[in-house]
Write a protein that holds these residues in place. Structure first.
Motif, PDB file in Angstrom:
ATOM      1  N   ILE A 406     -31.460 -48.980  -3.219  1.00  0.00           N
ATOM      2  CA  ILE A 406     -30.632 -48.494  -2.110  1.00  0.00           C
ATOM      3  C   ILE A 406     -29.168 -48.841  -2.337  1.00  0.00           C
ATOM      4  O   ILE A 406     -28.268 -48.055  -2.050  1.00  0.00           O
ATOM      5  N   VAL A 407     -28.911 -50.062  -2.830  1.00  0.00           N
ATOM      6  CA  VAL A 407     -27.543 -50.480  -3.136  1.00  0.00           C
ATOM      7  C   VAL A 407     -27.402 -50.639  -4.647  1.00  0.00           C
ATOM      8  O   VAL A 407     -28.389 -50.680  -5.375  1.00  0.00           O
ATOM      9  N   SER A 408     -26.161 -50.770  -5.126  1.00  0.00           N
ATOM     10  CA  SER A 408     -25.908 -50.586  -6.555  1.00  0.00           C
ATOM     11  C   SER A 408     -25.044 -51.693  -7.152  1.00  0.00           C
ATOM     12  O   SER A 408     -24.174 -52.247  -6.480  1.00  0.00           O
ATOM     13  N   GLY A 409     -25.298 -51.972  -8.426  1.00  0.00           N
ATOM     14  CA  GLY A 409     -24.419 -52.850  -9.190  1.00  0.00           C
ATOM     15  C   GLY A 409     -23.279 -52.080  -9.836  1.00  0.00           C
ATOM     16  O   GLY A 409     -22.280 -52.667 -10.257  1.00  0.00           O
ATOM     17  N   ASP A 410     -23.428 -50.760  -9.954  1.00  0.00           N
ATOM     18  CA  ASP A 410     -22.334 -49.899 -10.411  1.00  0.00           C
ATOM     19  C   ASP A 410     -21.379 -49.633  -9.244  1.00  0.00           C
ATOM     20  O   ASP A 410     -21.810 -49.570  -8.087  1.00  0.00           O
ATOM     21  N   PHE A 411     -20.104 -49.472  -9.541  1.00  0.00           N
ATOM     22  CA  PHE A 411     -19.172 -49.017  -8.519  1.00  0.00           C
ATOM     23  C   PHE A 411     -17.987 -48.345  -9.192  1.00  0.00           C
ATOM     24  O   PHE A 411     -17.758 -48.504 -10.402  1.00  0.00           O
ATOM     25  N   TYR A 412     -17.265 -47.530  -8.431  1.00  0.00           N
ATOM     26  CA  TYR A 412     -16.033 -46.921  -8.927  1.00  0.00           C
ATOM     27  C   TYR A 412     -14.895 -47.395  -8.033  1.00  0.00           C
ATOM     28  O   TYR A 412     -15.075 -47.618  -6.828  1.00  0.00           O
ATOM     29  N   TRP A 413     -13.711 -47.534  -8.619  1.00  0.00           N
ATOM     30  CA  TRP A 413     -12.598 -48.235  -7.956  1.00  0.00           C
ATOM     31  C   TRP A 413     -11.314 -47.448  -8.194  1.00  0.00           C
ATOM     32  O   TRP A 413     -11.085 -46.927  -9.293  1.00  0.00           O
ATOM     33  N   PHE A 414     -10.495 -47.370  -7.163  1.00  0.00           N
ATOM     34  CA  PHE A 414      -9.238 -46.607  -7.257  1.00  0.00           C
ATOM     35  C   PHE A 414      -8.149 -47.304  -6.443  1.00  0.00           C
ATOM     36  O   PHE A 414      -8.391 -47.764  -5.330  1.00  0.00           O
ATOM     37  N   ARG A 415      -6.946 -47.360  -7.041  1.00  0.00           N
ATOM     38  CA  ARG A 415      -5.780 -47.852  -6.302  1.00  0.00           C
ATOM     39  C   ARG A 415      -4.554 -47.065  -6.769  1.00  0.00           C
ATOM     40  O   ARG A 415      -4.437 -46.698  -7.952  1.00  0.00           O
ATOM     41  N   SER A 416      -3.649 -46.819  -5.831  1.00  0.00           N
ATOM     42  CA  SER A 416      -2.392 -46.151  -6.150  1.00  0.00           C
ATOM     43  C   SER A 416      -1.254 -47.072  -5.730  1.00  0.00           C
ATOM     44  O   SER A 416      -1.162 -47.468  -4.560  1.00  0.00           O
ATOM     45  N   VAL A 417      -0.397 -47.448  -6.727  1.00  0.00           N
ATOM     46  CA  VAL A 417       0.703 -48.388  -6.469  1.00  0.00           C
ATOM     47  C   VAL A 417       1.978 -47.832  -7.096  1.00  0.00           C
ATOM     48  O   VAL A 417       2.055 -47.641  -8.317  1.00  0.00           O
ATOM     49  N   GLU A 418       2.988 -47.566  -6.263  1.00  0.00           N
ATOM     50  CA  GLU A 418       4.305 -47.139  -6.757  1.00  0.00           C
ATOM     51  C   GLU A 418       4.192 -45.986  -7.746  1.00  0.00           C
ATOM     52  O   GLU A 418       4.667 -46.046  -8.885  1.00  0.00           O
ATOM     53  N   ASN A 419       3.514 -44.909  -7.319  1.00  0.00           N
ATOM     54  CA  ASN A 419       3.334 -43.713  -8.145  1.00  0.00           C
ATOM     55  C   ASN A 419       2.531 -43.957  -9.421  1.00  0.00           C
ATOM     56  O   ASN A 419       2.607 -43.175 -10.379  1.00  0.00           O
ATOM     57  N   THR A 420       1.816 -45.051  -9.441  1.00  0.00           N
ATOM     58  CA  THR A 420       0.943 -45.357 -10.582  1.00  0.00           C
ATOM     59  C   THR A 420      -0.498 -45.385 -10.088  1.00  0.00           C
ATOM     60  O   THR A 420      -0.810 -45.997  -9.059  1.00  0.00           O
ATOM     61  N   ILE A 421      -1.379 -44.731 -10.836  1.00  0.00           N
ATOM     62  CA  ILE A 421      -2.786 -44.632 -10.453  1.00  0.00           C
ATOM     63  C   ILE A 421      -3.612 -45.566 -11.319  1.00  0.00           C
ATOM     64  O   ILE A 421      -3.456 -45.609 -12.551  1.00  0.00           O
ATOM     65  N   PHE A 422      -4.489 -46.325 -10.677  1.00  0.00           N
ATOM     66  CA  PHE A 422      -5.459 -47.161 -11.385  1.00  0.00           C
ATOM     67  C   PHE A 422      -6.859 -46.664 -11.005  1.00  0.00           C
ATOM     68  O   PHE A 422      -7.166 -46.458  -9.826  1.00  0.00           O
TER      69      PHE A 422
END
Length: 617
Positions: A406-422
């Protein structure tokens, strides 16, 4: 009445015996319980009612009549899936036979009750009743065939809990008893059971051997032939002989419809639709799906309904109707999750009841645990970026996210800082609850690297993440080797920087695959730790970028139960990369389902893809 029963005729010797003595009712019932399971048509109801009427005529003359009547009602109800009535009549019959110390008939009652409990998911009770029943039935009695049927039912339960070795043993025991009894009906069930077992384990030629043996038996009914043809159609489908598969599955469906086997016809329809979609016969496939869905809802066949939603999603994807495909896909995912929880609960109850006789306590504990895990899913989902947010920042994007549990050890992550995408896709140690706890920790660590330590280079972020991970476990004097594998990218203007712990970044440009491999070390404690490295390159318009965990490539399946493989995944991404991203997700999901077949999902799966288009940024 008998004129409506076509070729199902009561033998003359039984009818003559009934005129002489009411004890011949046992012969009549023995004939009915022998012939009925192989002729599951709407006429069985008429036949059952006729037998009950014959019993009632002689009820005052024969003390076992009350038990025999309820035994017939119980079996007739079981064949029509009237499960509550089976239990009621079966218990009355069992009580009557106990009072008269008729152990053989008591054994038959236990068999019917056991089969019924298997149908409603009470596996622990089913096993007890089936074993008790076959112990009471002598092999040389008039009801000896039910000793063989009991082993078949135990084999089917073993298949359900994926204990294939026990299933194989029970099927072979059924064949052994069928040989003693010279009984084709139980031979047929054992042969088709082994045929399906070997289809599931990928032993295709062994499977065909047993399906062919089932078809060589004499006197097969429409119901039996339809079952064998359906299995043979599955075999040719797996062998990629679509023309032969279509012919056999259509024959199976026609036989089931003509025999009035509505619920069973859905199984043939499901397999036939898979073939028709592959052949591009979409209109015929769509009509079959609509009819089958209506029948599955009528019979409350939840597992079949779920498969139909998957096929409806696949069909609409082929028709380029993305909205309908998405709706059916969501129904498939939601109902599959609910169904799998129910199936897991059934297996859980069965296995634990055999070990501990505190079923009620265990059920309550399990429900509480399941509720907690389900709520944990909502918590974990809150940490994941929404698809809408990803599309707003990345443009055309898809995420194929399938936790093993039901829950996962995989995950996806996103952040946007000062016109820079992570952006990252990560795979934490473990899956289920332990993996999910690790994913929440690792998500938090990545956030700290960006916000608290203001790091901007992917390699520096991974170095700091490893340091924070090790410190976190050292605080608790832990020598655990837990951690995560990750693909991490930073995009600024047209420049991309990548760093990875084991996991790669794949870019497809001009029909060419560009691989950026991660360092051969995890985020966590490792024997030889070195600084992570950053790789930089310039993006071009229409570049397709893919980040993924190892769950997809490591999934076992196919005809030989092998891993899907990294090279096969790259080759497939290259094949589909020019399709719209939304369509790529459906194609990957479809490939995964067909590859996995009936095998268990072995790990969490996460694949993220997007198309670089500078105008979207």
């Amino acid at each position: 009445m008998l004129s409506k029963l076509e070729d199902i005729q009561i033998p003359n010797d039984i009818l003559l015996s009934l005129k002489k003595t009411p004890k011949a009712l046992i012969k009549l019932v023995a004939w009915y319980v022998d012939i009925a399971p192989a002729n599951q048509t709407k006429l069985i109801k008429d036949l059952g009612e006729y037998v009950v009427q014959e019993i009632e005529k002689r009820a005052s003359e024969y003390p076992l009549a009350w038990g025999l009547k309820n035994l017939v009602i119980s079996l007739s109800s079981y064949l029509r899936s009237e499960f509550d009535r089976v239990e009621e009549a079966g218990c009355i019959a069992a009580k009557a036979f106990q009072e008269h110390q008729e152990n053989t008939l008591l054994g038959v009652s236990y068999f019917i009750l056991g089969a019924n409990n298997r149908s409603v998911g009470k596996l622990d009770k089913a096993v007890r009743l089936l074993i008790q029943g076959q112990d009471l039935i002598p092999i040389d009695s008039i009801f000896g065939v039910y000793k063989s049927y009991s082993n078949y039912q135990l084999a089917e339960i073993s298949v359900f809990i994926k204990d294939y070795k026990s299933a194989e043993d029970f099927y072979n025991k059924t064949i052994e008893l069928s040989s003693i009894l010279n009984h084709n009906k139980t031979y047929f069930r054992a042969y088709t059971g082994l045929g399906n077992l070997y289809l599931s384990t990928g032993e295709l030629e062994l499977s065909k051997k047993y399906i062919d043996l089932s078809l060589e038996l004499k006197g097969l009914t429409k119901a039996q032939k339809s079952k064998a043809y359906c299995d043979l159609g599955r075999y040719y489908f797996l062998k990629d002989d679509l023309t032969k598969a279509k012919e056999l599955l259509q024959t199976s469906l026609d036989l089931r419809i003509s025999a009035g086997l509505e619920d069973a016809s859905v199984t043939s329809s499901i397999k036939l639709v898979e073939v028709l979609i592959r052949l591009g016969e979409l209109d015929k496939a769509e009509q079959l799906l609509k009819d089958a869905l209506m029948i599955s809802k009528k019979y409350k066949s939840k597992n079949k309904e779920i498969k139909l939603y998957r096929l409806l999603a696949e069909l609409n994807r082929e028709k380029k109707d993305w909205e309908a495909a998405s709706n059916f896909y969501q129904k498939y995912i939601n109902q599959q999750e609910q169904y799998q929880r129910g199936q897991l609960r059934k297996i859980y109850e069965y296995k634990n009841d055999l070990i501990v006789q505190q079923k009620q306590v265990i059920e309550e504990m399990h429900i509480n645990v399941q509720s907690s895990i389900s709520y944990s899913k909502h918590i974990q989902t809150a940490f994941l970026p929404s698809l809408q947010k990803l599309k707003e920042n990345l443009g055309d994007t898809f995420v194929l996210f399938k936790p093993k549990d039901i829950v996962s050890g995989d995950f996806y992550w996103f952040r946007s800082v000062e016109n820079t995408i992570f952006l990252a896709v990560a795979d934490c140690t473990g899956h289920g609850v332990p993996g999910a706890m690790m994913s929440v920790l690792c998500n938090s660590i990545l956030d700290r690297c960006i916000q608290e330590f203001e790091l901007r280079q992917p390699a520096e972020i991974l170095d700091k993440a490893r340091d924070l991970m090790i410190r976190k476990f050292d605080e608790n004097s832990s020598d655990m080797m837990d951690g995560m594998d990750i693909s991490l990218i930073k995009i600024e203007n047209n420049s991309l920087c990548f760093a990875g712990a084991y996991n790669p970044l794949i870019v497809i440009r001009n029909q060419e695959i560009l691989q950026f491999k991660g360092d051969r070390q995890p985020i966590g404690r490792y024997q030889k730790m070195t600084p992570f490295t950053t790789q930089q390159f310039e993006l071009k318009e229409d570049d397709k970028l893919y980040l993924f965990s190892d769950g997809f490539q490591d999934q076992f399946g196919g005809t030989r139960n092998k891993k899907f493989g990294y090279k096969r995944l790259l080759s497939f991404l290259l094949k589909i990369h020019e399709y719209p991203l939304e369509e790529q997700e459906f194609i990957l999901l479809d490939v995964l389902i067909k590859w996995k077949q009936d095998y268990d999902q072995i790990d969490d799966i996460c694949v993220l893809g997007f198309c670089w288009n500078p105008s979207d940024y």
